[in-house]
Enzyme design. Structure first.
Site, PDB file in Angstrom:
ATOM      1  CG  ASP A  47      14.591 -56.025 -40.849  1.00 50.73           C
ATOM      2  OD1 ASP A  47      15.158 -55.951 -40.196  1.00 50.73           O
ATOM      3  OD2 ASP A  47      14.435 -56.382 -42.230  1.00 50.73           O
ATOM      4  CB  SER A  48      16.024 -58.390 -35.479  1.00 52.79           C
ATOM      5  OG  SER A  48      14.719 -56.828 -35.191  1.00 52.79           O
ATOM      6  CG  ASP A  86      13.701 -52.098 -40.032  1.00 47.13           C
ATOM      7  OD1 ASP A  86      13.598 -51.750 -41.189  1.00 47.13           O
ATOM      8  OD2 ASP A  86      14.044 -53.742 -39.556  1.00 47.13           O
ATOM      9  CE  LYS A 116      15.451 -50.389 -39.300  1.00 43.28           C
ATOM     10  NZ  LYS A 116      15.933 -50.362 -40.225  1.00 43.28           N
ATOM     11  CD  GLU A 118      19.071 -53.107 -43.765  1.00 41.66           C
ATOM     12  OE1 GLU A 118      19.611 -53.576 -44.219  1.00 41.66           O
ATOM     13  OE2 GLU A 118      17.978 -53.966 -42.721  1.00 41.66           O
ATOM     14  CD  GLU A 185      22.725 -53.095 -37.351  1.00 37.95           C
ATOM     15  OE1 GLU A 185      21.783 -52.797 -37.778  1.00 37.95           O
ATOM     16  OE2 GLU A 185      22.729 -54.412 -36.999  1.00 37.95           O
TER      17      GLU A 185
HETATM   18  O1  KIV Z   1      15.341 -54.882 -37.079  1.00 38.19           O
HETATM   19  C1  KIV Z   1      16.204 -54.394 -36.649  1.00 38.19           C
HETATM   20  O2  KIV Z   1      16.123 -55.179 -35.181  1.00 38.19           O
HETATM   21  C2  KIV Z   1      17.140 -53.250 -37.021  1.00 38.19           C
HETATM   22  C3  KIV Z   1      18.438 -53.123 -35.929  1.00 38.19           C
HETATM   23  C4  KIV Z   1      19.456 -53.935 -35.624  1.00 38.19           C
HETATM   24  C5  KIV Z   1      18.639 -51.863 -36.997  1.00 38.19           C
HETATM   25  O3  KIV Z   1      17.194 -52.769 -37.856  1.00 38.19           O
END
Ligand code: KIV
Length: 285
Positions: A47-48, A86, A116, A118, A185
């Site tokens: 989600d980055s 994510d 994935k 959080e 992380e």
């Molecule tokens: O969104 C992302 O790139 C992430 C990583 C920083 C683990 O969740």
């Protein structure tokens, strides 16, 4: 690369024989294709993407539709690399049923290999439910960027007894819930190494040090394409921003000076066709 596509079993086998797992983020087809062809084992469609692709100040604005679209592009490029989606903010914080439906969208619409999220202790039941659906789950402990508001910034986690205990207990709970790997992380290297030894599943570090079973970085950090925020654990291998700036300036100059397009960039036609057109429509000055 002729190797077959990675699965939870090949990733576990790498961890078991002590081969370090490689992982990068990707958000689009062309980048994912290069990562796949370079032999990187796993891709996280993070989600980055809200920050590094869409220019938002944090990850909270990523939506399911945005993530499914990016995940589909990445998945189409990968015949070897395992693709992990994510789950964005708001997609797993409500009911178990909502979480299951959103996880299923990633598999059915985007065709990713795993999801994935959080997960805090409140989300362990959701991890179990998704695994029970048959979807592979990667856990994520330490810094949760989606909690940036509550944390007051993107800061390292696990430096105090309380926060270190949280990292250990969450990792153990995620393993018990059926996660096949866990991302660490921004966690002190010694703590990640300790938990890695306690777990039977692979750990993937992004700012978690060399003691994890694998390493992950955000690709625009690696390529030097994102400079709004660079965490201290990131390593910049290239200066793509510099290269793009130089390339676009050269293109601008060549167009202004009439150097581009040259003959080899133009379609040609026969003199007879041109003569016929001029005869019909008249000459120009
Ligand atoms: O969104 C992302 O790139 C992430 C990583 C920083 C683990 O969740």
């Amino acid at each position: 690369m002729t190797q077959k596509k990675h699965t939870v079993r090949t990733i576990q086998a790498m961890r078991d024989k002590g081969e370090t797992i490689t992982m990068l983020t990707a958000y689009d087809y062309p980048t994912a294709k290069q990562i796949n062809d370079a032999g990187i084992d796993m891709i996280l469609v993070g989600d980055s993407c809200a920050m590094v692709v869409h220019g938002h100040p944090n990850t909270l604005t990523a939506t399911m539709d945005m993530m499914v679209l990016h995940c589909g592009s990445v998945a189409r490029a990968c015949d070897r690399t395992m693709v992990v989606a994510d789950m964005p903010f708001g997609s797993f914080q409500y009911s178990i049923e909502d979480t299951m439906k959103n996880a299923a969208r990633f598999v059915t619409e985007a065709k990713v290999d795993a999801v994935k999220f959080e997960a805090t202790p409140n989300h362990i039941e959701k991890t179990k439910a998704i695994v029970e659906m048959g979807i592979a789950v990667v856990g994520h402990v330490g810094l949760h960027p989606q909690a940036v508001g509550a944390l007051g910034g993107l800061t390292a986690q696990g430096k105090t007894v309380d926060t270190a205990r949280k990292v250990v207990t969450e990792a153990l709970a995620l393993q018990d819930a059926g996660a096949f790997a866990i991302i660490f992380e921004a966690v002190p290297a010694e703590l990640s190494a300790y938990v890695t030894q306690k777990l039977a599943i692979p750990t993937i570090s992004i700012g978690g040090g060399p003691g994890c079973s694998g390493q992950l970085l955000v690709t625009p950090d690696v390529l030097g394409m994102f400079d709004a925020f660079t965490p201290s654990f990131a390593k910049k291998y290239q200066d793509f921003n510099g290269l793009m700036k130089q390339t676009f300036a050269q293109y601008r100059d060549e167009v202004k000076q009439g150097v581009f397009p040259a003959d080899e960039h133009c379609y040609q036609m026969s003199a007879e066709v041109m003569a016929a057109i001029k005869a019909e429509f008249g000459q120009v000055a």
